[in-house]
Design a protein around this motif. Structure first.
Motif, PDB file in Angstrom:
ATOM      1  N   LEU A 218     -18.447   8.102  26.146  1.00 29.43           N
ATOM      2  CA  LEU A 218     -19.817   7.921  26.635  1.00 29.43           C
ATOM      3  C   LEU A 218     -19.878   6.879  27.742  1.00 29.43           C
ATOM      4  O   LEU A 218     -20.633   7.036  28.712  1.00 29.43           O
ATOM      5  CB  LEU A 218     -20.721   7.522  25.468  1.00 29.43           C
ATOM      6  CG  LEU A 218     -22.213   7.370  25.768  1.00 29.43           C
ATOM      7  CD1 LEU A 218     -22.767   8.637  26.396  1.00 29.43           C
ATOM      8  CD2 LEU A 218     -22.974   7.031  24.492  1.00 29.43           C
TER       9      LEU A 218
ATOM     10  N   SER B 218     -27.293  14.950  20.483  1.00 30.87           N
ATOM     11  CA  SER B 218     -27.300  14.201  21.740  1.00 30.87           C
ATOM     12  C   SER B 218     -26.364  14.831  22.753  1.00 30.87           C
ATOM     13  O   SER B 218     -26.716  15.027  23.921  1.00 30.87           O
ATOM     14  CB  SER B 218     -26.896  12.747  21.482  1.00 30.87           C
ATOM     15  OG  SER B 218     -27.824  12.113  20.641  1.00 30.87           O
ATOM     16  N   HIS B 219     -25.162  15.168  22.286  1.00 30.72           N
ATOM     17  CA  HIS B 219     -24.187  15.791  23.189  1.00 30.72           C
ATOM     18  C   HIS B 219     -24.676  17.141  23.674  1.00 30.72           C
ATOM     19  O   HIS B 219     -24.556  17.478  24.857  1.00 30.72           O
ATOM     20  CB  HIS B 219     -22.840  15.938  22.485  1.00 30.72           C
ATOM     21  CG  HIS B 219     -21.778  16.545  23.341  1.00 30.72           C
ATOM     22  ND1 HIS B 219     -21.328  17.832  23.168  1.00 30.72           N
ATOM     23  CD2 HIS B 219     -21.093  16.057  24.411  1.00 30.72           C
ATOM     24  CE1 HIS B 219     -20.409  18.106  24.073  1.00 30.72           C
ATOM     25  NE2 HIS B 219     -20.234  17.040  24.840  1.00 30.72           N
TER      26      HIS B 219
ATOM     27  N   TYR C 298     -28.787   9.638  24.510  1.00 33.91           N
ATOM     28  CA  TYR C 298     -27.811   9.071  23.586  1.00 33.91           C
ATOM     29  C   TYR C 298     -28.348   7.838  22.862  1.00 33.91           C
ATOM     30  O   TYR C 298     -28.085   7.639  21.677  1.00 33.91           O
ATOM     31  CB  TYR C 298     -26.528   8.695  24.338  1.00 33.91           C
ATOM     32  CG  TYR C 298     -25.555   9.848  24.450  1.00 33.91           C
ATOM     33  CD1 TYR C 298     -24.812  10.268  23.336  1.00 33.91           C
ATOM     34  CD2 TYR C 298     -25.382  10.523  25.639  1.00 33.91           C
ATOM     35  CE1 TYR C 298     -23.921  11.329  23.432  1.00 33.91           C
ATOM     36  CE2 TYR C 298     -24.492  11.585  25.738  1.00 33.91           C
ATOM     37  CZ  TYR C 298     -23.766  11.978  24.625  1.00 33.91           C
ATOM     38  OH  TYR C 298     -22.895  13.032  24.715  1.00 33.91           O
ATOM     39  N   SER C 299     -29.109   6.991  23.566  1.00 33.91           N
ATOM     40  CA  SER C 299     -29.554   5.747  22.942  1.00 33.91           C
ATOM     41  C   SER C 299     -30.701   5.972  21.966  1.00 33.91           C
ATOM     42  O   SER C 299     -30.719   5.393  20.874  1.00 33.91           O
ATOM     43  CB  SER C 299     -29.962   4.743  24.016  1.00 33.91           C
ATOM     44  OG  SER C 299     -31.035   5.247  24.800  1.00 33.91           O
TER      45      SER C 299
ATOM     46  N   TYR D 227     -17.814   6.589  21.860  1.00 37.01           N
ATOM     47  CA  TYR D 227     -18.499   5.666  22.766  1.00 37.01           C
ATOM     48  C   TYR D 227     -17.643   5.335  23.987  1.00 37.01           C
ATOM     49  O   TYR D 227     -18.180   5.015  25.057  1.00 37.01           O
ATOM     50  CB  TYR D 227     -18.910   4.401  22.017  1.00 37.01           C
ATOM     51  CG  TYR D 227     -19.979   4.672  20.992  1.00 37.01           C
ATOM     52  CD1 TYR D 227     -21.263   5.034  21.391  1.00 37.01           C
ATOM     53  CD2 TYR D 227     -19.707   4.600  19.628  1.00 37.01           C
ATOM     54  CE1 TYR D 227     -22.247   5.311  20.459  1.00 37.01           C
ATOM     55  CE2 TYR D 227     -20.686   4.879  18.686  1.00 37.01           C
ATOM     56  CZ  TYR D 227     -21.954   5.234  19.114  1.00 37.01           C
ATOM     57  OH  TYR D 227     -22.930   5.524  18.186  1.00 37.01           O
TER      58      TYR D 227
ATOM     59  N   ASN E 127     -29.440  11.076  30.507  1.00 30.52           N
ATOM     60  CA  ASN E 127     -28.256  10.990  29.646  1.00 30.52           C
ATOM     61  C   ASN E 127     -28.232   9.739  28.773  1.00 30.52           C
ATOM     62  O   ASN E 127     -28.081   9.845  27.546  1.00 30.52           O
ATOM     63  CB  ASN E 127     -26.982  11.082  30.490  1.00 30.52           C
ATOM     64  CG  ASN E 127     -26.727  12.480  31.010  1.00 30.52           C
ATOM     65  OD1 ASN E 127     -27.421  13.418  30.638  1.00 30.52           O
ATOM     66  ND2 ASN E 127     -25.739  12.628  31.867  1.00 30.52           N
TER      67      ASN E 127
ATOM     68  N   ASN F  31     -29.556   7.457  18.653  1.00 31.31           N
ATOM     69  CA  ASN F  31     -28.353   6.858  18.091  1.00 31.31           C
ATOM     70  C   ASN F  31     -28.665   5.476  17.515  1.00 31.31           C
ATOM     71  O   ASN F  31     -29.035   4.559  18.254  1.00 31.31           O
ATOM     72  CB  ASN F  31     -27.280   6.755  19.189  1.00 31.31           C
ATOM     73  CG  ASN F  31     -25.913   6.488  18.616  1.00 31.31           C
ATOM     74  OD1 ASN F  31     -25.703   5.493  17.957  1.00 31.31           O
ATOM     75  ND2 ASN F  31     -24.993   7.401  18.878  1.00 31.31           N
TER      76      ASN F  31
END
Length: 315
Positions: free
Chosen positions: A64, A244-245, A291-292, A61, A287, A295
Motif C-alpha cells: 500500500l 478496499s482493494h 484504504y484508511s 501495508y 485510494n 481500515n
C-alpha cells in the motif's frame, strides 16, 4: 544523427489544455487543484503512517505504501505543469519535457496496474492459506513483487517514450490535451505511426489483462474459501479485508479500460480529457481514503499520531 534530447526550443509542443478562462472553468480548475492537494496530503500521510507505526509493517501495508508512492508521482507528473500553463497563460512544453511526461505516465500506470494485480495474490494467500502466509509472503517475495512492478512499468515506459519521441513532428505541434498524452502526440507525427499504435494497443491489452487475470483468479479462490467458512464473523472479516482493494481496482481498471481499450472511432478528445482528469487526479485521491476509512489499523495509527501531537502541543 541528432538525438531528441538535443532538440531546440523551436520544437516545443503546445498543450491546448482542458480549461478556458471562463467563470465556470475557473471554478472547475479550483476544484481540480483542491483534489490535487488532497491527493498529495492523503498519500503522503498514508506513507508516513505506514512508516512510523510498527503495526503496519506487514506485506499488505508495504504494498500500500508503494501504491501511494506511485499515486503521488502520478499526480505530480501532469497536474503541476497544467496549473502553471493555465495560470501563466503559456501553453508550451519543451520537447524533452513532453518526452519525460510520456515516459513517467506510462511507467507509473504500468507499475500500478501490475502491483494491484499482485496485491490480489497477497489477499488470496492471507485468506486461503493463512498458516503459510509468513513463508509465502516473506520479505524477499515482497521486495520481488514491488521491484518487478517498478521494473515492468519502467521498461515499458522507456521503450514507448523513446519510440514516440523519435518520430518526426511538423505543423503547429498543438497537443489537444492538458499533458503530453501519447496518442494525442502521435496524431501530430509526420510519419505513419499505425504499426506502432497497433503494437501499443496490444501492449495495453497485455498490461491490463495480465494483472486483471491475476485479480480474477485470486478472488475466485478467495470466494471459494469464504463460502466454505462456517463462521459468519469469519466470512465478514475476510470480505472486509478485500473490499478496499476491490474498490481501488474498480477505479483503476475501469478508467484504464475506458481510456485505452475503446475503438478509435469512439474516441472524442473532450471525453479523453475528462477521463484523464479522473484517472490522474481523482483516483489517486480516493485510494488512500478508501484504504484508511475502511481500515481500523490505519485509523488507529492516525489517532495515535494525533494524540501525540495534542500531548506535544500541551507541553
Amino acid at each position: 544523427m541528432e538525438t531528441w534530447l538535443n532538440r531546440s526550443s523551436t520544437d516545443d509542443f503546445v498543450l491546448l489544455g482542458i480549461f478556458s478562462h471562463s467563470s465556470a472553468d475557473l471554478v472547475l480548475f479550483s476544484v481540480v487543484m483542491a483534489v490535487f492537494i488532497a491527493a498529495l496530503c492523503g498519500n503522503v500521510l498514508l506513507i508516513i503512517l505506514i512508516y512510523i507505526d510498527p503495526r503496519l509493517h506487514t506485506p499488505m501495508y508495504f504494498f500500500l505504501s508503494q501504491l501511494s508512492m506511485m499515486d503521488l508521482m502520478l499526480v505530480c507528473t501532469n497536474v503541476p505543469k497544467m496549473a502553471v500553463n493555465f495560470l501563466s497563460g503559456r501553453q508550451s512544453i519543451s520537447f524533452v519535457g513532453c518526452g519525460v511526461q510520456i515516459g513517467l505516465f506510462i511507467t507509473l500506470v504500468g507499475s500500478e496496474g501490475l502491483l494491484l494485480g499482485l496485491m490480489a495474490y497477497d489477499r488470496y494467500v492471507a485468506i486461503s492459506l493463512p498458516l503459510r502466509y509468513p513463508i509465502l509472503m516473506n520479505q524477499r517475495v515482497c521486495l520481488q513483487i514491488v521491484g518487478g512492478s517498478w521494473a515492468f512499468g519502467t521498461i515499458d515506459g522507456l521503450m514507448q517514450m523513446v519510440v514516440v519521441m523519435t518520430f518526426p513532428y511538423c505543423g503547429l505541434r498543438e497537443v489537444n490535451h492538458f499533458f503530453c498524452e501519447m496518442t494525442s502526440v502521435l496524431k501530430l507525427a509526420c510519419a505513419d505511426t499505425s504499426l506502432f499504435e497497433n503494437l501499443v494497443f496490444a501492449c495495453c491489452v497485455l498490461m491490463l489483462f495480465l494483472p486483471f487475470s491475476i485479480i480474477v483468479a485470486s478472488y475466485a479462490r478467495i470466494l471459494g474459501t469464504v463460502l466454505s467458512m462456517c463462521s459468519t464473523q469469519a466470512r465478514k472479516k475476510a470480505l472486509t479485508t478485500c473490499f478496499s482493494h476491490l474498490g481501488v481496482v474498480s477505479l483503476f481498471y475501469g478508467a484504464a479500460m475506458f481510456t485505452y481499450l475503446r475503438p478509435k472511432h469512439y474516441r472524442v478528445p473532450s471525453h479523453d480529457k475528462v477521463v484523464s482528469i479522473f484517472y490522474t487526479v481523482l483516483t489517486p485521491t480516493l485510494n488512500p481514503l478508501i484504504y484508511s476509512l475502511r481500515n481500523r489499523d490505519v485509523m488507529g495509527a492516525l489517532s495515535k499520531v494525533l494524540s501525540r501531537c495534542r500531548i506535544g502541543s500541551q507541553h
